[in-house]
Design a protein around this motif. Structure first.
Motif, PDB file in Angstrom:
ATOM      1  N   GLU A   1       0.824  -1.202   0.000  1.00  0.00           N
ATOM      2  CA  GLU A   1       0.000   0.000   0.000  1.00  0.00           C
ATOM      3  C   GLU A   1       0.863   1.259   0.000  1.00  0.00           C
ATOM      4  O   GLU A   1       1.919   1.301   0.624  1.00  0.00           O
ATOM      5  N   GLY A   2       0.387   2.280  -0.710  1.00  0.00           N
ATOM      6  CA  GLY A   2       1.101   3.548  -0.786  1.00  0.00           C
ATOM      7  C   GLY A   2       0.348   4.657  -0.080  1.00  0.00           C
ATOM      8  O   GLY A   2      -0.876   4.605   0.057  1.00  0.00           O
ATOM      9  N   SER A   3       1.065   5.663   0.342  1.00  0.00           N
ATOM     10  CA  SER A   3       0.448   6.813   0.994  1.00  0.00           C
ATOM     11  C   SER A   3      -0.024   7.784  -0.082  1.00  0.00           C
ATOM     12  O   SER A   3       0.679   8.714  -0.464  1.00  0.00           O
ATOM     13  N   GLY A   4      -1.232   7.534  -0.571  1.00  0.00           N
ATOM     14  CA  GLY A   4      -1.796   8.407  -1.597  1.00  0.00           C
ATOM     15  C   GLY A   4      -1.987   7.692  -2.911  1.00  0.00           C
ATOM     16  O   GLY A   4      -1.084   7.027  -3.408  1.00  0.00           O
ATOM     17  N   CYS A   5      -3.187   7.803  -3.485  1.00  0.00           N
ATOM     18  CA  CYS A   5      -3.419   7.199  -4.808  1.00  0.00           C
ATOM     19  C   CYS A   5      -4.696   7.767  -5.407  1.00  0.00           C
ATOM     20  O   CYS A   5      -4.771   8.946  -5.681  1.00  0.00           O
ATOM     21  N   TYR A   6      -5.741   6.928  -5.611  1.00  0.00           N
ATOM     22  CA  TYR A   6      -6.993   7.304  -6.260  1.00  0.00           C
ATOM     23  C   TYR A   6      -6.775   7.719  -7.712  1.00  0.00           C
ATOM     24  O   TYR A   6      -7.113   8.821  -8.125  1.00  0.00           O
ATOM     25  N   GLY A   7      -6.192   6.815  -8.461  1.00  0.00           N
ATOM     26  CA  GLY A   7      -6.009   7.088  -9.870  1.00  0.00           C
ATOM     27  C   GLY A   7      -4.583   6.828 -10.307  1.00  0.00           C
ATOM     28  O   GLY A   7      -3.760   6.299  -9.571  1.00  0.00           O
ATOM     29  N   HIS A   8      -4.289   7.226 -11.537  1.00  0.00           N
ATOM     30  CA  HIS A   8      -3.003   6.938 -12.143  1.00  0.00           C
ATOM     31  C   HIS A   8      -2.010   8.047 -11.771  1.00  0.00           C
ATOM     32  O   HIS A   8      -1.742   8.955 -12.566  1.00  0.00           O
TER      33      HIS A   8
END
Length: 754
Positions: free
Chosen positions: A400-407
Motif C-alpha cells: 500500500e502507498g500513501s496516496g493514490c486514487y487514480g493513475h
C-alpha cells in the motif's frame, strides 16, 4: 463530523473479529484462463474465454478454484485476490466475503493481495470494480470450495451432505464425527474450473457479510507502524533519487557527475539517455546529491505548454474523434421552451499525500519490485518489455502507498527503481520521488468542456436532450513499456501506445454522460482528443465528476423553468425504482424542501448512478459562503446510497464520506497552475485544496441494503452527485449560476462582486 448509524434493512448480527490476520507473500504461480473474447475497464483489455463467460466476476478470467483458495493438509486456508488495498478497506471486505462462504472466522484465514508471483491476475484495482469483480469471484469460489469439501466429507461419512454442519473449517456429522478442511481436501482436487452455479448461503443467514469488522490496515496507520511502501526497509538497502526534466520533451545535455560522486555517501550516478538518478547509502545523502545533480544538469528547451487561457477553446480543435454514444427518438410533447448552457473544468492533479515510492531488487536473474501500483500485472508486463526480460522473471508485489486514487506516479517510480536495481545487482534500491516531481510530472485529470441543450413541453416535461463533451484521454494506464514515463527518457526510448477512447457503458471522459433520466429524445456525443497538451490519465471517477455536475445543475435550471421543485422534477423524469428510492430517502433525511435560510446559505440536491451500472447516490447539502474570500463551507449533507448487497456498512460510509470531501475540494478549489513555460503547481502553495476549516460540519450516510442482490461498486459513486449538489447550493446562496470549475475561492469572490 457526525455520522449517523442507519437502520435500513440491516438485519445483521454484529460480528467481532478475534485473533490476528497474518499477511505474507508466496511464490505459487498464478493461473490464467485461455482467452478468446475481450472486455475492458480502466486498464488494458482483459481476455475472457468463451467457456467462462457465464462465471461470476473475475472468475471469468481466472476460473480455477485454486487460483483463489488453497488449503494444505494441515488445514491452513489461504485466500487470494488480484485486487489491492488503496485505503478503501477492500482487503477487509474481501476477507469478509470469503470467510462468509467458507463458514470460517476471518482470523483463521491467511489473506493475500495482488502479487504477480501468487495472486490471480485481476488487472487494475480501479473503477469501483473490486467488490463487483473480485468480491463476486470470491463469494462463488468460496461457496464452491465449501460445497466440494462438504460433499467429500459426506461421502466419507456415508451420509447426505445436507445433514453436515460446517464451522471454522471443521465439518461435523450428526453422530459427532468430524473432518477438517485439511483432511477433506485430500479427496478433492481444487484445480478445477468454477461452475456457473454455486451453493451460496441464504443471505438471511449471513454473519460476516453485512457487518462492520475492524479494518485490517488501520492499526499500523494510527500507531505509526510500517504501513506503506514508503516505510519499507530491507537489509543493505540503498536510497536513490531521480532528476527529471524541467519540461516535456527536454533532453539531457550535460551533468556534473564527477562532482556528485565526491559527495558523502554517494555510491553511483546512473544515466541512460535523459533518465538520470543518484544512489547513496542514506536517504538524506541521496536528497542532497539529487539537488546538486539537478542544479548542475543542463537540458534542451523542450516543448512549450499550451496557454491556459486557450485550453478550452483548443479542445474543440484537437478533439478529432466524434463518437455518438446515445441517439434515441420517441414521440413526445411539443417543445415550448429551450434552455442551453456551456460548462468547463480545468486540469487537476492527484495531489497524493506521499510522493510515489518503490523498492526493487535484481537478484539471481529475477527482478522483484515492491510497488503501490494499482495494477501489478500490467506493470509487470511493461517492465518485462522494457528490461527485455521474460515475464516470469519479473515479480511485482503490491504494498500500500500513501496516496493514490487514480493513475499517479506509482508505476513511474517503480520503473525508476527497476532501472536502477538492474545496474546494481543484489542490492535493494529504494526510490522516492520529491514533492515537486510528483506534482509536475503527474498524470493530470484532463480539462473538459460540456454543452447541453434541452426543451420542455407545456406540462413541464423534458422532451429532448442534446449533450456534447470535449476531452482528451482519461486513461493512459500501462499497456506497454512506452506508457512508463522513465522508459520514454531512455537512450533508446519506448513509444507510448496510442490514446484511445474507453468504450461505453464504462466510458472515460464520457462516463455518466448518458443521463439515467427518461428523456424521449436524447442525443449524446463524445468528442475525444487523441493528443494531449499535458500528460493526462485516470483520476477517481474519470469524466463522471464533470458529466454528473453538468447534468444535475442543468436539471435544476430546467426545474426552475418548469416552476417545479428540483426533487419532484427529478422524480417526474425517473423510472428506475431504486434511483427513486435513494432520491426520496436523501430528501426525507434532509427535510427537503428547506424553509427560508440565513443570508449567504444555500441548499442543493443531486443524484447519480455511477456509470449507470453501479451504486446509486443521492445527496442534499447545505452550504455557507464567506463572500469576502469566496470560501464555501459544506455545513450539512445527507447522502442516500444503494450499493446492492452491503458487505461492510462502515466501509461504504467511509468511501462515500471521503468521496464527498474529495469532490468538494475538486469542485470548489482545485485547478492546476501552469503557463507556456512549465507547470507552476509544483508544491501545495500553488495548488489549493479544501482546508480542514471547510470540511462538512455534519455528514450522514444512509444505506439501503438489498440482501442477495449483486454487489455494486461504491468507492467513486459520490464524486459527481456532490459536485452537482454544490453547484445547485451555490446558486441558491448567491444567485449566480456557476459553470466553470473550480466554483469557489477567488473565482466565486469575483462572481459575487460583479
Amino acid at each position: 463530523m457526525s455520522v449517523k448509524e442507519d437502520d435500513i434493512n440491516e438485519g445483521r448480527r454484529r460480528f467481532m473479529m478475534s485473533g490476528a490476520l497474518v499477511v505474507s507473500f508466496s511464490l505459487f504461480p498464478g493461473i490464467k484462463a485461455m482467452a478468446q473474447e475481450v472486455i475492458a475497464d480502466e486498464g488494458a483489455a482483459v481476455h475472457v474465454a468463451k467457456e467462462t463467460q457465464t462465471l461470476a466476476g473475475s472468475l471469468k478470467t481466472n476460473p480455477f478454484l485454486d487460483a483463489w483458495i488453497k488449503i494444505d493438509p494441515a488445514g491452513k486456508v489461504t485466500v487470494y485476490t488480484g485486487k489491492v488495498e488503496l485505503g478503501t478497506g477492500v482487503r477487509t471486505a474481501l476477507l469478509q466475503i470469503a470467510a462468509e462462504e467458507l463458514n470460517m472466522a476471518p482470523s483463521l484465514i491467511t489473506f493475500l493481495t495482488a502479487d504477480t508471483g501468487a495472486s490471480p491476475d485481476e488487472g487494475l484495482t480501479a473503477g469501483s470494480h473490486t467488490i463487483v469483480d473480485s468480491g463476486s469471484a470470491l463469494l462463488n469460489a468460496s461457496a464452491q470450495v465449501r460445497g466440494l469439501l462438504v460433499d467429500a466429507a459426506a461421502k466419507h461419512f456415508g451420509v447426505d451432505s445436507s445433514v453436515l454442519i460446517v464451522q471454522d473449517a471443521v465439518i461435523k456429522a450428526p453422530d459427532g464425527r468430524t473432518m477438517t478442511y485439511g483432511e477433506a481436501v485430500g479427496a478433492v482436487d481444487l484445480h478445477r474450473m468454477a461452475t456457473p452455479v454455486s451453493p451460496l448461503k441464504d443471505p438471511a443467514k449471513f454473519v460476516t457479510i453485512g457487518t462492520s469488522l475492524p479494518r485490517l490496515d488501520i492499526p499500523g496507520k494510527v500507531t505509526g507502524g510500517a504501513s506503506y511502501v514508503q516505510d519499507m526497509s530491507m537489509p543493505g538497502m540503498l536510497h536513490a533519487r531521480v532528476v527529471l526534466p524541467p519540461v516535456y520533451a527536454a533532453k539531457l545535455l550535460q551533468t556534473n557527475t564527477p562532482e556528485i560522486l565526491k559527495m558523502p555517501g554517494v555510491v553511483k550516478v546512473i544515466k541512460d539517455g535523459s533518465m538520470l538518478a543518484v544512489v547513496a547509502k542514506g536517504e538524506w545523502q541521496a536528497v542532497q546529491a539529487q539537488r546538486a545533480l539537478a542544479a548542475g544538469s543542463e537540458w534542451s528547451p523542450g516543448r512549450k505548454l499550451p496557454d491556459p487561457a486557450d485550453v478550452h477553446r483548443d479542445l474543440k480543435t484537437i478533439s478529432t474523434q466524434h463518437i455518438e454514444i446515445a441517439n434515441t427518438h420517441n414521440a413526445a410533447g411539443a417543445p415550448v421552451r429551450t434552455l442551453s448552457a456551456k460548462y468547463s473544468k480545468h486540469y487537476m492533479l492527484h495531489g497524493s499525500i506521499g510522493p510515489s515510492c518503490s523498492v526493487a531488487q535484481f537478484k539471481d536473474g529475477t527482478m522483484t519490485v515492491w510497488t503501490h501500483s494499482q495494477g501489478v500485472y500490467p506493470l509487470r508486463d511493461a517492465l518485462a518489455e522494457m528490461l527485455s526480460m521474460p515475464k516470469e522473471n519479473v515479480r511485482c508485489v503490491h504494498v500500500e502507498g500513501s496516496g493514490c486514487y487514480g493513475h499517479n506516479a506509482a508505476d513511474d517510480a517503480a520503473t525508476h527503481a527497476a532501472l536502477i536495481a538492474r545496474e546494481m545487482p543484489g542490492q535493494p534500491i529504494r526510490v522516492q520521488w520529491m514533492r515537486e516531481q510528483e506534482h509536475t510530472w503527474d498524470h493530470f485529470t484532463p480539462a473538459m468542456v460540456t454543452e447541453v441543450s434541452a426543451s420542455l413541453d407545456a406540462g413541464g416535461n423534458i422532451v429532448n436532450w442534446d449533450y456534447a463533451l470535449w476531452s482528451s484521454s482519461h486513461n493512459e494506464r500501462i499497456v506497454n513499456a512506452g506508457r512508463l514515463l522513465p522508459a520514454q527518457m531512455l537512450e533508446k526510448p519506448f513509444v507510448p501506445a496510442p490514446s484511445t477512447p474507453m468504450v461505453q457503458p464504462e466510458g472515460g471522459g464520457d462516463r455518466n454522460a448518458i443521463p439515467l433520466y427518461a428523456f424521449p429524445n436524447m442525443h449524446v456525443m463524445n468528442n475525444f482528443s487523441p493528443t494531449m497538451p499535458l500528460q493526462t490519465s485516470a483520476m477517481r471517477s474519470l469524466g463522471a465528476h464533470m458529466n454528473v455536475y453538468t447534468i444535475e445543475t442543468f436539471m435544476d435550471e430546467l426545474s426552475a423553468a418548469a416552476g417545479a421543485d428540483p426533487v419532484a422534477f427529478r422524480l417526474k423524469h425517473m423510472q428506475d425504482p431504486r434511483a427513486r428510492d435513494v432520491i426520496k430517502l436523501a430528501a426525507e433525511k434532509f427535510g427537503w424542501p428547506r424553509a427560508a435560510r440565513k443570508a449567504n446559505h444555500g441548499v442543493g440536491f443531486a443524484f447519480g448512478k455511477y456509470k449507470n451500472l453501479m451504486s446509486y447516490v443521492a445527496i442534499a447539502v447545505e452550504i455557507s459562503v464567506v463572500r469576502e474570500t469566496g470560501q464555501v463551507i459544506l455545513e450539512h449533507a445527507e447522502v442516500a446510497v444503494d450499493a446492492g448487497q452491503i458487505v461492510s456498512p462502515d466501509g461504504i460510509r467511509n468511501q462515500i464520506e471521503g468521496g464527498v470531501i474529495q469532490s468538494a475540494s475538486w469542485t470548489l478549489y482545485e485547478e492546476l497552475q501552469f503557463d507556456t513555460t512549465r507547470i507552476r503547481s509544483f508544491d501545495w502553495s500553488n495548488y489549493p485544496i479544501l482546508r480542514y476549516s471547510a470540511v462538512p460540519r455534519s455528514l450522514n450516510v444512509h444505506l439501503i441494503n438489498r440482501p442477495g442482490a449483486p454487489f455494486l461498486g461504491a468507492a467513486e459513486a459520490s464524486m459527481g452527485p456532490t459536485a452537482g449538489a454544490l453547484g445547485n447550493a451555490l446558486f441558491d446562496a448567491t444567485g449566480k449560476r456557476l459553470r466553470d470549475m473550480p466554483l469557489g475561492g477567488e473565482n466565486l469572490r469575483r462572481q459575487i462582486d460583479v
